[in-house]
Design an enzyme around this catalytic site. Structure first.
Site, mmCIF file in Angstrom:
data_model
loop_
_atom_site.group_PDB
_atom_site.id
_atom_site.type_symbol
_atom_site.label_atom_id
_atom_site.label_comp_id
_atom_site.label_asym_id
_atom_site.label_seq_id
_atom_site.Cartn_x
_atom_site.Cartn_y
_atom_site.Cartn_z
ATOM 1 N N LEU A 96 0.830 -1.204 0.000
ATOM 2 C CA LEU A 96 0.000 0.000 0.000
ATOM 3 C C LEU A 96 0.867 1.258 0.000
ATOM 4 O O LEU A 96 2.047 1.211 0.354
ATOM 5 C CB LEU A 96 -0.924 -0.031 1.222
ATOM 6 C CG LEU A 96 -1.798 -1.304 1.312
ATOM 7 C CD1 LEU A 96 -2.337 -1.499 2.709
ATOM 8 C CD2 LEU A 96 -2.923 -1.234 0.291
ATOM 9 N N LYS A 202 14.402 0.188 5.674
ATOM 10 C CA LYS A 202 13.913 0.730 4.400
ATOM 11 C C LYS A 202 14.022 2.250 4.344
ATOM 12 O O LYS A 202 14.447 2.821 3.328
ATOM 13 C CB LYS A 202 12.460 0.299 4.174
ATOM 14 C CG LYS A 202 11.802 0.905 2.925
ATOM 15 C CD LYS A 202 12.561 0.542 1.643
ATOM 16 C CE LYS A 202 12.058 1.318 0.427
ATOM 17 N NZ LYS A 202 10.704 0.967 0.029
#
Length: 335
Positions: A96, A202
């Protein structure tokens, strides 16, 4: 007792990991939520690699995406809500755009938490803030299910080619059972630690990526103004200490690599708004832990401006080279 695939077995008989790959279980079900630029090719690769052993169900709020997917993969099933995906799946993947979307899909009305049952594994591959990742994990665990954050790196080319890098935050006992699925979508899978550490890795990676892309764009802008040909400068950089992913793989100057967004009018790829979002996550995290990120903050501000510039809103993040005027200089051969 709890439900796995099509049979019911005593909970004491199975571990969560075993439910994925025991030959004693007939058909297990994979659910995938989010069929955007990254999610669609990821789901394609996962389905292709597991269709002989697993049922596959999908959901996206864009009906066109689900119709396209089921049209080219006739053995897949599209459902109406994230709740339906969770209720029918043994493992659920989500991909998402941002933290708000993850919270809505998991915690909202007809969300995953309303359909998930004990023992189901949820894997979120979105890039979101660490706090949201940990909050959602706690809510999933409260349902006696399992949550992993597994954001990815490599962009749409790696998603299409199945060569993504996954950074996983989860209880280590659950990592190996999920790793085999991630390897069907990527070539590198790293265990980073407990929930939230995948997201931490990340945002660090993407802060570096954003900074490097800006630096490479400024470098080519300067080189072209000084009369260097982009092909020559690129060769020099890639055989010298200035080499980076932005110069040797994801070339930012049109024409250096026909397969990247820069050579396709900066269409597709990783959007400037997403880069601005990820840099914002990194800067916010740095503020919380009192870490200085001056270059990260500067890159964030630059990408926010680019994302708000007419004609650039939906371009790939390498368009910063054009935004700096480099493309015009290239056409003018340094003049």
């Amino acid at each position: 007792m709890f439900h796995i695939g099509y049979i019911r077995v005593p909970r004491s008989t199975w571990s969560v990991g075993r439910r994925f790959y025991s030959s004693e279980i007939q058909k297990k079900t994979i659910g995938f939520i989010g069929l955007g630029q990254m999610g669609y090719p990821m789901a394609q690769n996962l389905h292709k690699a597991t269709k002989s052993t697993h049922r596959f169900i999908i959901y996206d709020n864009n009906a066109g995406a689900t119709t396209k997917f089921t049209s080219s993969n006739s053995d897949t099933k599209a459902v109406s809500t994230p709740r339906d995906v969770a209720a029918e799946s043994d493992i659920v993947f989500t991909m998402l755009p941002a933290s708000a979307h993850v919270r809505a899909v998991y915690e909202g009305s007809d969300g995953v938490l309303e359909g998930v049952t004990p023992g189901v594994v949820c894997v979120d591959c979105s890039t979101i803030d660490v706090r949201t990742a940990r909050d959602v994990a706690k809510n999933v665990e409260a349902k006696q299910a399992v949550m992993l954050d597994a954001p990815v790196s490599g962009g749409t080319p790696a998603a299409q080619n199945g060569t993504l890098t996954f950074m996983v935050g989860a209880p280590q006992s659950q990592f190996e059972g999920v790793k085999e699925f991630l390897q069907k979508m990527g070539k590198n899978v790293f265990y980073c630690g407990e929930n939230g550490t995948g997201q931490a890795a990340k945002i660090c990676n993407n802060m570096m990526l954003g900074i490097c892309m800006v630096g490479a764009s400024e470098t080519f802008n300067l080189g072209l103004r000084l009369g260097l040909e982009p092909e020559l400068l690129n060769k020099i950089l890639n055989t010298s200490s200035g080499r980076s992913w932005s110069t040797d793989t994801y070339h930012l100057v049109p024409g250096l690599n026909p397969n990247v967004p820069a050579s396709k009018d900066y269409e597709g790829g990783f959007g400037v708004s997403l880069m601005a979002k990820d840099l914002g996550l990194a800067v916010s995290a740095a503020t919380e832990v009192k870490s200085s990120v001056m270059l990260g903050s500067a890159a964030e501000q630059m990408y926010k401006i680019i994302a708000g510039t007419e004609g650039y809103e939906k371009k790939d993040f390498s368009v910063v080279f054009r935004w700096l005027g480099g493309e015009k200089i290239g056409k003018g051969k340094g003049k």
